[in-house]
Each structure stands twice: as structure tokens, then as C-alpha cells.
Scaffold this motif. Structure first.
Motif, PDB file in Angstrom:
ATOM      1  N   ALA A  92      -0.811  14.538  -8.122  1.00 35.53           N
ATOM      2  CA  ALA A  92      -1.161  13.122  -8.244  1.00 35.53           C
ATOM      3  C   ALA A  92       0.052  12.280  -8.608  1.00 35.53           C
ATOM      4  O   ALA A  92       0.251  11.177  -8.076  1.00 35.53           O
ATOM      5  CB  ALA A  92      -2.260  12.959  -9.297  1.00 35.53           C
ATOM      6  N   GLN A  93       0.901  12.805  -9.495  1.00 35.21           N
ATOM      7  CA  GLN A  93       2.095  12.064  -9.899  1.00 35.21           C
ATOM      8  C   GLN A  93       3.070  11.897  -8.739  1.00 35.21           C
ATOM      9  O   GLN A  93       3.613  10.814  -8.518  1.00 35.21           O
ATOM     10  CB  GLN A  93       2.791  12.784 -11.050  1.00 35.21           C
ATOM     11  CG  GLN A  93       3.940  12.002 -11.681  1.00 35.21           C
ATOM     12  CD  GLN A  93       3.457  10.731 -12.362  1.00 35.21           C
ATOM     13  OE1 GLN A  93       2.557  10.764 -13.184  1.00 35.21           O
ATOM     14  NE2 GLN A  93       4.038   9.603 -12.002  1.00 35.21           N
ATOM     15  N   LEU A  94       3.286  12.971  -7.971  1.00 35.53           N
ATOM     16  CA  LEU A  94       4.175  12.872  -6.815  1.00 35.53           C
ATOM     17  C   LEU A  94       3.616  11.912  -5.765  1.00 35.53           C
ATOM     18  O   LEU A  94       4.372  11.195  -5.094  1.00 35.53           O
ATOM     19  CB  LEU A  94       4.390  14.261  -6.205  1.00 35.53           C
ATOM     20  CG  LEU A  94       5.204  15.253  -7.034  1.00 35.53           C
ATOM     21  CD1 LEU A  94       5.354  16.583  -6.284  1.00 35.53           C
ATOM     22  CD2 LEU A  94       6.577  14.693  -7.378  1.00 35.53           C
ATOM     23  N   ALA A  95       2.298  11.906  -5.615  1.00 40.01           N
ATOM     24  CA  ALA A  95       1.676  10.967  -4.675  1.00 40.01           C
ATOM     25  C   ALA A  95       1.893   9.525  -5.127  1.00 40.01           C
ATOM     26  O   ALA A  95       2.149   8.632  -4.304  1.00 40.01           O
ATOM     27  CB  ALA A  95       0.191  11.274  -4.545  1.00 40.01           C
ATOM     28  N   ILE A  96       1.807   9.288  -6.424  1.00 35.35           N
ATOM     29  CA  ILE A  96       2.074   7.945  -6.951  1.00 35.35           C
ATOM     30  C   ILE A  96       3.512   7.535  -6.668  1.00 35.35           C
ATOM     31  O   ILE A  96       3.785   6.390  -6.262  1.00 35.35           O
ATOM     32  CB  ILE A  96       1.782   7.901  -8.463  1.00 35.35           C
ATOM     33  CG1 ILE A  96       0.280   8.033  -8.712  1.00 35.35           C
ATOM     34  CG2 ILE A  96       2.305   6.611  -9.086  1.00 35.35           C
ATOM     35  CD1 ILE A  96      -0.084   8.189 -10.177  1.00 35.35           C
ATOM     36  N   TYR A  97       4.437   8.473  -6.862  1.00 31.33           N
ATOM     37  CA  TYR A  97       5.851   8.174  -6.566  1.00 31.33           C
ATOM     38  C   TYR A  97       6.029   7.800  -5.096  1.00 31.33           C
ATOM     39  O   TYR A  97       6.775   6.870  -4.765  1.00 31.33           O
ATOM     40  CB  TYR A  97       6.722   9.385  -6.889  1.00 31.33           C
ATOM     41  CG  TYR A  97       6.872   9.694  -8.363  1.00 31.33           C
ATOM     42  CD1 TYR A  97       6.661   8.714  -9.326  1.00 31.33           C
ATOM     43  CD2 TYR A  97       7.227  10.974  -8.787  1.00 31.33           C
ATOM     44  CE1 TYR A  97       6.795   8.997 -10.673  1.00 31.33           C
ATOM     45  CE2 TYR A  97       7.365  11.262 -10.134  1.00 31.33           C
ATOM     46  CZ  TYR A  97       7.147  10.269 -11.080  1.00 31.33           C
ATOM     47  OH  TYR A  97       7.284  10.555 -12.408  1.00 31.33           O
ATOM     48  N   ALA A  98       5.351   8.540  -4.203  1.00 24.88           N
ATOM     49  CA  ALA A  98       5.478   8.257  -2.772  1.00 24.88           C
ATOM     50  C   ALA A  98       4.937   6.871  -2.435  1.00 24.88           C
ATOM     51  O   ALA A  98       5.547   6.124  -1.645  1.00 24.88           O
ATOM     52  CB  ALA A  98       4.736   9.322  -1.964  1.00 24.88           C
ATOM     53  N   VAL A  99       3.820   6.501  -3.027  1.00 29.59           N
ATOM     54  CA  VAL A  99       3.258   5.165  -2.795  1.00 29.59           C
ATOM     55  C   VAL A  99       4.198   4.091  -3.333  1.00 29.59           C
ATOM     56  O   VAL A  99       4.464   3.080  -2.667  1.00 29.59           O
ATOM     57  CB  VAL A  99       1.870   5.051  -3.454  1.00 29.59           C
ATOM     58  CG1 VAL A  99       1.364   3.612  -3.373  1.00 29.59           C
ATOM     59  CG2 VAL A  99       0.879   5.989  -2.774  1.00 29.59           C
ATOM     60  N   ASN A 100       4.721   4.301  -4.527  1.00 31.70           N
ATOM     61  CA  ASN A 100       5.636   3.319  -5.117  1.00 31.70           C
ATOM     62  C   ASN A 100       6.896   3.153  -4.287  1.00 31.70           C
ATOM     63  O   ASN A 100       7.403   2.037  -4.121  1.00 31.70           O
ATOM     64  CB  ASN A 100       5.999   3.734  -6.540  1.00 31.70           C
ATOM     65  CG  ASN A 100       4.844   3.598  -7.504  1.00 31.70           C
ATOM     66  OD1 ASN A 100       3.864   2.903  -7.216  1.00 31.70           O
ATOM     67  ND2 ASN A 100       4.921   4.271  -8.641  1.00 31.70           N
ATOM     68  N   ASP A 101       7.419   4.274  -3.752  1.00 33.94           N
ATOM     69  CA  ASP A 101       8.626   4.194  -2.920  1.00 33.94           C
ATOM     70  C   ASP A 101       8.369   3.422  -1.635  1.00 33.94           C
ATOM     71  O   ASP A 101       9.267   2.766  -1.099  1.00 33.94           O
ATOM     72  CB  ASP A 101       9.123   5.603  -2.585  1.00 33.94           C
ATOM     73  CG  ASP A 101       9.758   6.294  -3.781  1.00 33.94           C
ATOM     74  OD1 ASP A 101      10.133   5.590  -4.741  1.00 33.94           O
ATOM     75  OD2 ASP A 101       9.867   7.534  -3.762  1.00 33.94           O
ATOM     76  N   ASN A 102       7.145   3.494  -1.142  1.00 29.72           N
ATOM     77  CA  ASN A 102       6.813   2.782   0.092  1.00 29.72           C
ATOM     78  C   ASN A 102       6.518   1.306  -0.129  1.00 29.72           C
ATOM     79  O   ASN A 102       6.524   0.525   0.825  1.00 29.72           O
ATOM     80  CB  ASN A 102       5.600   3.441   0.763  1.00 29.72           C
ATOM     81  CG  ASN A 102       5.987   4.641   1.600  1.00 29.72           C
ATOM     82  OD1 ASN A 102       6.740   4.524   2.549  1.00 29.72           O
ATOM     83  ND2 ASN A 102       5.469   5.806   1.240  1.00 29.72           N
ATOM     84  N   THR A 103       6.230   0.937  -1.342  1.00 27.12           N
ATOM     85  CA  THR A 103       5.798  -0.444  -1.594  1.00 27.12           C
ATOM     86  C   THR A 103       6.794  -1.254  -2.419  1.00 27.12           C
ATOM     87  O   THR A 103       6.518  -2.410  -2.738  1.00 27.12           O
ATOM     88  CB  THR A 103       4.445  -0.448  -2.331  1.00 27.12           C
ATOM     89  OG1 THR A 103       4.538   0.356  -3.517  1.00 27.12           O
ATOM     90  CG2 THR A 103       3.348   0.119  -1.445  1.00 27.12           C
ATOM     91  N   ASP A 104       7.961  -0.652  -2.758  1.00 27.28           N
ATOM     92  CA  ASP A 104       8.944  -1.440  -3.514  1.00 27.28           C
ATOM     93  C   ASP A 104       9.824  -2.226  -2.539  1.00 27.28           C
ATOM     94  O   ASP A 104       9.606  -2.232  -1.330  1.00 27.28           O
ATOM     95  CB  ASP A 104       9.779  -0.552  -4.441  1.00 27.28           C
ATOM     96  CG  ASP A 104      10.627   0.452  -3.675  1.00 27.28           C
ATOM     97  OD1 ASP A 104      10.758   0.313  -2.440  1.00 27.28           O
ATOM     98  OD2 ASP A 104      11.163   1.378  -4.310  1.00 27.28           O
ATOM     99  N   ASP A 105      10.825  -2.878  -3.058  1.00 18.55           N
ATOM    100  CA  ASP A 105      11.665  -3.763  -2.237  1.00 18.55           C
ATOM    101  C   ASP A 105      12.911  -3.081  -1.692  1.00 18.55           C
ATOM    102  O   ASP A 105      13.771  -3.738  -1.113  1.00 18.55           O
ATOM    103  CB  ASP A 105      12.087  -4.984  -3.069  1.00 18.55           C
ATOM    104  CG  ASP A 105      10.899  -5.840  -3.462  1.00 18.55           C
ATOM    105  OD1 ASP A 105       9.935  -5.889  -2.670  1.00 18.55           O
ATOM    106  OD2 ASP A 105      10.930  -6.435  -4.560  1.00 18.55           O
ATOM    107  N   ASP A 106      13.047  -1.770  -1.912  1.00 18.90           N
ATOM    108  CA  ASP A 106      14.231  -1.049  -1.451  1.00 18.90           C
ATOM    109  C   ASP A 106      13.867  -0.183  -0.249  1.00 18.90           C
ATOM    110  O   ASP A 106      13.282   0.885  -0.402  1.00 18.90           O
ATOM    111  CB  ASP A 106      14.795  -0.181  -2.580  1.00 18.90           C
ATOM    112  CG  ASP A 106      16.124   0.471  -2.194  1.00 18.90           C
ATOM    113  OD1 ASP A 106      16.560   0.284  -1.038  1.00 18.90           O
ATOM    114  OD2 ASP A 106      16.713   1.150  -3.053  1.00 18.90           O
ATOM    115  N   PRO A 107      14.183  -0.607   0.970  1.00 19.66           N
ATOM    116  CA  PRO A 107      13.793   0.163   2.159  1.00 19.66           C
ATOM    117  C   PRO A 107      14.529   1.487   2.292  1.00 19.66           C
ATOM    118  O   PRO A 107      14.107   2.350   3.064  1.00 19.66           O
ATOM    119  CB  PRO A 107      14.146  -0.778   3.320  1.00 19.66           C
ATOM    120  CG  PRO A 107      15.235  -1.651   2.772  1.00 19.66           C
ATOM    121  CD  PRO A 107      14.930  -1.836   1.313  1.00 19.66           C
ATOM    122  N   THR A 108      15.609   1.679   1.535  1.00 23.58           N
ATOM    123  CA  THR A 108      16.380   2.916   1.674  1.00 23.58           C
ATOM    124  C   THR A 108      15.667   4.128   1.085  1.00 23.58           C
ATOM    125  O   THR A 108      16.021   5.266   1.391  1.00 23.58           O
ATOM    126  CB  THR A 108      17.748   2.771   0.994  1.00 23.58           C
ATOM    127  OG1 THR A 108      17.564   2.525  -0.402  1.00 23.58           O
ATOM    128  CG2 THR A 108      18.536   1.632   1.610  1.00 23.58           C
TER     129      THR A 108
END
Length: 273
Positions: free
Chosen positions: A56-72
Motif C-alpha cells: 500500500a505504501q509503495l502504491a501511494i508513492y507511485a500515485v504521488n509520483d504521477n501527480t506531482d509537478d516533476d515529470p522526471t
């Protein structure tokens, strides 16, 4: 005089002819011992909770990485199976306790003497334990893989997918990895006998030494780190093609496991119980 026919010897009442060999009996005994103690069930429960929380924690990280302002750092759509394999980095240290305690608990309590009286061949004892630990950790790995995928998929939401075939392959690969690591722990525990010392060596082999070698970024040291069991297993789980194919990673991990069992067999043959 004609000799009277003699009757065939009869087996005493209640005594049945053996239907299995000594190795099969040793495996059956080890299987019964493993699943008849509460620590095994507590380990499975702890592994399930760790897998669910980590996935669940890794899934949250993946969602956060997709929705932040850093496309890299945007990973895009993530498979639930990828989350499962990533979760093993932490979960494996719970599951390998099944292999570790399968023999260190007997040395700690002295019951190893009873085991060796029932099965005098020390090689047979260790091999039977390896079969049982490998089978048990594989089955537990399948269970944990399913739990991890079930925990990760709803958290990923639109950024996740869980195709049946790919997810099943990742779950089976995770179970195979855990089985080999569990037997690796058993072999080292047979040689070292102490739970704390064995766990320390496992942490060094699976994480500390490889990370230390990779940190300087020196090619030769990185190549050495790639041969360690934890790194090889990770290459297998992620399906890497560099620095070697995933199948080579599996073979390297299996080689470490076989070497640990050989070391454990050698140590058991040289020392008293």
C-alpha cells in the motif's frame, strides 16, 4: 516323509508394512514440526501484515509520483505485480524466519538431539528441512503475493493495472525468490546455529555489503555486488537484461542457496548436536 509346508511369517497385529522410505518419513516429520508450532503461524501473519502495509505504501508513492509537478519522476501506469516484487525488499526479512528458526530453535532447546536420534543421517535431516522450508515459503509467498496485489491495486487507482497473466507471473516469481531465500537462511543457520548471528549474516549478504559496494559507483565493485544473492534475486524479479538476463539472476541465487546448504551440511557433520 513329505515335509509339511511352513506358514509364511506373520506381522504382529497393529504393525503395518512401511509404505515410504526414510527420507519421506523425515520430510513428513519436519512438515509436522514446522506447522505445529505457533511461531510459524505468527510469522505468516507478520508477513501478511508487512506485505499489505508495504504494498500500500509503495502504491501511494507511485500515485504521488504521477501527480506531482516533476515529470522526471513520473512512472506512468504501474502494474500491481511490480508493487508485489518491490515489497519483497522488506517482507523477505519476515519470511526468511521460517527457514532460520526451522533449525536454530532446535539447537536452542536441545530438541535437535531427538531429531538426530530419530534420523541419524544429518544430511538427510538437513535435506528434509530444506524441502519443507522451500515448499512452505513458496506457498506463503503465493499467499503474500496475492495479498500485496490486492492491497496495491485499489490504492493505485487510475495509475494502476493488474492483468491476470503478468500479475500471476510476478506472484509466482516472488514465491520462488522467497523459497530460495528461506532455504538460504536454513543453510546458514545450520552452520552458524544462532538466530541472531544468522540474521546478521543474512542482512550483510542480502543488503549491507551489496549496497556498500554499489555506493562508490566503481564499475568493478558494482559487478561484484551484482553477484550477491539479494541483487541477483532482484534482477530476476524485475526481469532485467543488464548486467545479465533474469534467468542468470535466478541461477546465481540458487547457487548461493546450494552453497549455504553445503556449508550447513559440512558444519553439522563436524560438530556434535
Amino acid at each position: 516323509m513329505t515335509a509339511l509346508p511352513t506358514a509364511a511369517p506373520t506381522r504382529p497385529a497393529g504393525r503395518l508394512a512401511p509404505t515410504s522410505g526414510p527420507f519421506t518419513g523425515a520430510v513428513a516429520a519436519e512438515w509436522t514440526k514446522l506447522w505445529s508450532v505457533r511461531s510459524t503461524w505468527w510469522t505468516v501473519l507478520a508477513g501478511a501484515l508487512t506485505m499489505a502495509a508495504t504494498a500500500a505504501q509503495l502504491a501511494i508513492y507511485a500515485v504521488n509520483d504521477n501527480t506531482d509537478d516533476d515529470p522526471t519522476v513520473n512512472p506512468g501506469i504501474v502494474g500491481a505485480g511490480e508493487i508485489v516484487t518491490g515489497s519483497l525488499e522488506l517482507t523477505q526479512y519476515v519470511v526468511l524466519a521460517l527457514g532460520l528458526f526451522a533449525i536454530t530453535s532446535e539447537y536452542a532447546t536441545g530438541t535437535i538431539r531427538t531429531t538426530l536420534r530419530c534420523t541419524p543421517s544429518r544430511g538427510r535431516v538437513l535435506l528434509a528441512k530444506a524441502v519443507v522450508v522451500g515448499a512452505a515459503t513458496f506457498l506463503v509467498g503465493l499467499l503474500l503475493g496475492g495479498i500485496g496485489a490486492a492491497a496495491a491495486r485499489p490504492v493505485l487507482g487510475e495509475w494502476g493495472r493488474a492483468p491476470l497473466g503478468a500479475t500471476a507471473r510476478d506472484v509466482v516469481a516472488s514465491a520462488a525468490y522467497l523459497a530460495l531465500v528461506g532455504v538460504l537462511a536454513l543453510g546458514l543457520a545450520a552452520a552458524l546455529r544462532g538466530a541472531v548471528l544468522t540474521l546478521t549474516v543474512l542482512l550483510a549478504l542480502l543488503m549491507i555489503v551489496p549496497l556498500s559496494l554499489q555506493e562508490p559507483g566503481i564499475a568493478v565493485l558494482t559487478r561484484i555486488a551484482d553477484a550477491f544473492p539479494g541483487v541477483a534475486g532482484n534482477h530476476f524479479l524485475t526481469g532485467d537484461t543488464e548486467p545479465y538476463p533474469a534467468a542468470v539472476g535466478l541461477l546465481l541465487l540458487a547457487g548461493w542457496t546450494a552453497a549455504a546448504l553445503a556449508l550447513g551440511r559440512w558444519a553439522m557433520a563436524r560438530r556434535d548436536a
